[in-house]
Design a protein around this motif. Structure first.
Motif, PDB file in Angstrom:
ATOM      1  N   PHE A  10     -36.461  21.654  47.443  1.00 58.07           N
ATOM      2  CA  PHE A  10     -36.473  20.371  47.169  1.00 58.07           C
ATOM      3  C   PHE A  10     -36.506  20.116  45.469  1.00 58.07           C
ATOM      4  CE2 PHE A  10     -38.496  20.081  51.387  1.00 58.07           C
ATOM      5  CZ  PHE A  10     -37.682  18.989  51.707  1.00 58.07           C
ATOM      6  N   ARG A  11     -36.913  21.171  44.853  1.00 57.49           N
ATOM      7  CA  ARG A  11     -36.933  20.816  43.384  1.00 57.49           C
ATOM      8  C   ARG A  11     -35.748  20.415  42.656  1.00 57.49           C
ATOM      9  NH1 ARG A  11     -36.741  27.049  40.752  1.00 57.49           N
ATOM     10  NH2 ARG A  11     -34.671  27.582  41.658  1.00 57.49           N
ATOM     11  N   LYS A  12     -35.704  19.800  41.407  1.00 57.80           N
ATOM     12  CA  LYS A  12     -34.469  19.426  40.723  1.00 57.80           C
ATOM     13  C   LYS A  12     -34.047  20.654  40.112  1.00 57.80           C
ATOM     14  CE  LYS A  12     -34.215  15.426  39.290  1.00 57.80           C
ATOM     15  NZ  LYS A  12     -34.309  14.115  38.620  1.00 57.80           N
ATOM     16  N   THR A  13     -32.757  21.325  40.352  1.00 59.42           N
ATOM     17  CA  THR A  13     -32.434  22.340  39.500  1.00 59.42           C
ATOM     18  C   THR A  13     -32.038  22.192  38.199  1.00 59.42           C
ATOM     19  OG1 THR A  13     -31.175  22.752  41.667  1.00 59.42           O
ATOM     20  CG2 THR A  13     -30.440  24.289  39.950  1.00 59.42           C
ATOM     21  N   ALA A  14     -31.797  20.974  37.602  1.00 59.75           N
ATOM     22  CA  ALA A  14     -31.588  21.104  36.281  1.00 59.75           C
ATOM     23  C   ALA A  14     -32.779  21.147  35.344  1.00 59.75           C
ATOM     24  CB  ALA A  14     -30.970  19.647  36.010  1.00 59.75           C
ATOM     25  N   GLU A  15     -34.019  21.078  36.001  1.00 57.73           N
ATOM     26  CA  GLU A  15     -35.285  21.407  35.155  1.00 57.73           C
ATOM     27  C   GLU A  15     -35.519  22.764  34.841  1.00 57.73           C
ATOM     28  OE1 GLU A  15     -38.299  19.328  37.311  1.00 57.73           O
ATOM     29  OE2 GLU A  15     -37.842  17.317  36.579  1.00 57.73           O
TER      30      GLU A  15
END
Length: 461
Positions: A10-15
């Motif tokens: 679920f995490r945002k990969t860009a972060e």
């Protein structure tokens, strides 16, 4: 490992893939803290099922050499560890993770990860002092004679009082989310299964949907060059996506086998209905026990005495039903939590959930799961008394709080269930008889019964 896989899904990969090494390091540390918190939440959910099943295993194999490791001290230690780690995560780790991701270091200090750590620790200490001060003032207003002693007796009185307030908040949150989730489980399960056709011509509906999708596709392809109307491209894209999803669902219904279509959906609905009715009946029975016997109040125990007697009057079958009901209530509470208007914005999205939302979701799930053992014992779903510090909550021995809680749960669940079943039957009948195609100016509630019957007979013919 499972919690880490869920969070990375679920995490945002860009972060986490960025040129700033410092931000990437901070985000990874916060993600590991969230992983630990989610793991503790899963353990809190499994506390009661593991304890009940362990007792039944020892009853079934009382003299087995291979079951000697399974004893009351092990289960008691698990309860204490889950209580310790859940409060540690809720009070320290999750606030620290949030402050750590938002901090930039004090002005004038050297930039780096340690500068962020110092700022996060200072903010966490200030928050702890603020919360402890508020709770001490509340305890002074309620118990003036022992408020001064509680200030000096931090570990024995002050922290359990704080934990009792947190648990009461979690149990109240479960009271609001679980009845709503029990009613939402029918629609959520129905969206995952193939429904029966019930006087509906799927081929006709599919053909209309295909034509509608093709028309919207042509408008989207030539919308920018059209000179007749000014098209709202964003609204049209959303409508096209909706029609496309509807077309895919209709194709699945057409390809489904008769067994899957006519047997799977009714069995799933009947199972959900049976589980919900069973929960309500057990709560009503617990209300009668509360009126007749004070021993029905939830309480704590020091030694579980596993393997002495079953915690259900129906033996191993009743214990298995208790485990299924506890897990069903937890799933329903999560569904109700994310379906409520207040918390819909927290719903995680695959590969598009920022770290702040992940922290908020972990805190919410931890509050719900850590209150589940108290919730299940208060409603009488199980007779397994609370172990360790879970049984030290101040409000558990209050008859009026427990009785009112049971009555509210039974009333809210019954009302939600009746409303859900009534509206579901009405919606399916309207869809089956084709009345959903009526213009909006015609009220469907004012359609005469003779017209409804005539429409149904014509479809049958």
């Amino acid at each position: 490992m499972l919690s880490y896989l869920i969070l990375t899904h679920f995490r945002k990969t860009a972060e986490f893939i960025t040129d700033d090494i410092e931000d990437a390091t901070v985000n990874k540390i916060a993600l590991w803290l969230c992983t630990f918190t989610l793991s503790v939440a899963v353990c809190a959910v499994l506390l009661l099922p593991i304890s009940i099943l362990s007792n039944e295993v020892l009853l079934t194999f009382p003299h087995s050499y291979y079951m000697q490791w399974l004893n009351g001290s092990l289960i008691h230690g698990l309860w204490n560890l889950v209580f310790l780690f859940s409060n540690l995560s809720l009070v320290f780790l999750m606030p620290f993770a949030y402050f750590f991701t938002e901090s930039e270091g004090f002005a004038g200090s050297k930039k780096g990860v340690m500068a962020r750590v110092y700022e996060a620790v200072v903010l966490l200490l200030l928050l702890a002092l603020l919360v402890l001060g508020i709770v001490w003032v509340a305890s002074a207003l309620l118990h003036d004679n022992i408020a001064r002693k509680s200030l000096y007796d931090l570990w024995e009185y002050y922290l359990p009082y704080l934990y009792s307030g947190i648990s009461l908040f979690g149990v109240l949150l479960l009271l609001l989310c679980t009845p709503f989730g029990l009613s939402r489980m029918f629609s959520v399960t129905g969206s995952l299964l193939v429904k029966p056709r019930l006087l509906e011509d799927v081929e006709d509906t599919l053909s209309c949907t295909v034509f509608e999708e093709d028309s919207l596709s042509r408008k989207l392809n030539c919308g920018s060059t059209s000179c007749w109307v000014k098209l709202n491209m964003e609204a049209m894209k959303k409508e096209h996506q909706t029609v496309r999803s509807k077309r895919i669902a209709l194709e699945m219904r057409r390809k489904a086998s008769p067994w899957q279509r006519n047997l799977g959906y009714p069995l799933a609905m009947l199972m959900l209905l049976a589980l919900t009715v069973m929960c309500v009946l057990m709560v009503c029975f617990n209300v009668l026990e509360l009126l007749l016997d004070e021993a029905a109040l939830p309480r704590g125990m020091e030694d579980p005495h596993l393997g002495m007697a079953s915690f259900s009057m129906f033996g191993s079958l009743g214990a298995a039903v208790q485990v299924v009901l506890i897990l069903y209530l937890m799933v329903s509470s999560v569904v109700g939590f994310y379906s409520s208007p207040l918390f819909t914005g927290l719903l995680p999205r695959a590969q598009d959930t920022n770290l702040t939302q992940i922290i908020a979701n972990c805190v919410s799930l931890l509050i719900l799961s850590s209150a589940l053992p108290v919730f299940s014992r208060t409603l009488g779903i199980t007779r397994f008394d609370l172990l360790g510090d879970f049984g030290r909550y101040n409000w558990l021995g209050n008859f009026y709080i427990v009785f009112l809680y049971n009555m509210l749960f039974a009333g809210l669940t019954s009302a939600s269930l009746i409303k859900t079943v009534t509206w579901a039957v009405q919606r399916e009948l309207i869809r089956a008889f084709g009345l959903h195609r009526l213009p909006l100016t015609v009220s469907r509630s004012t359609v005469p019964f003779r017209l409804l019957l005539a429409s149904g007979l014509s479809k049958i013919q």
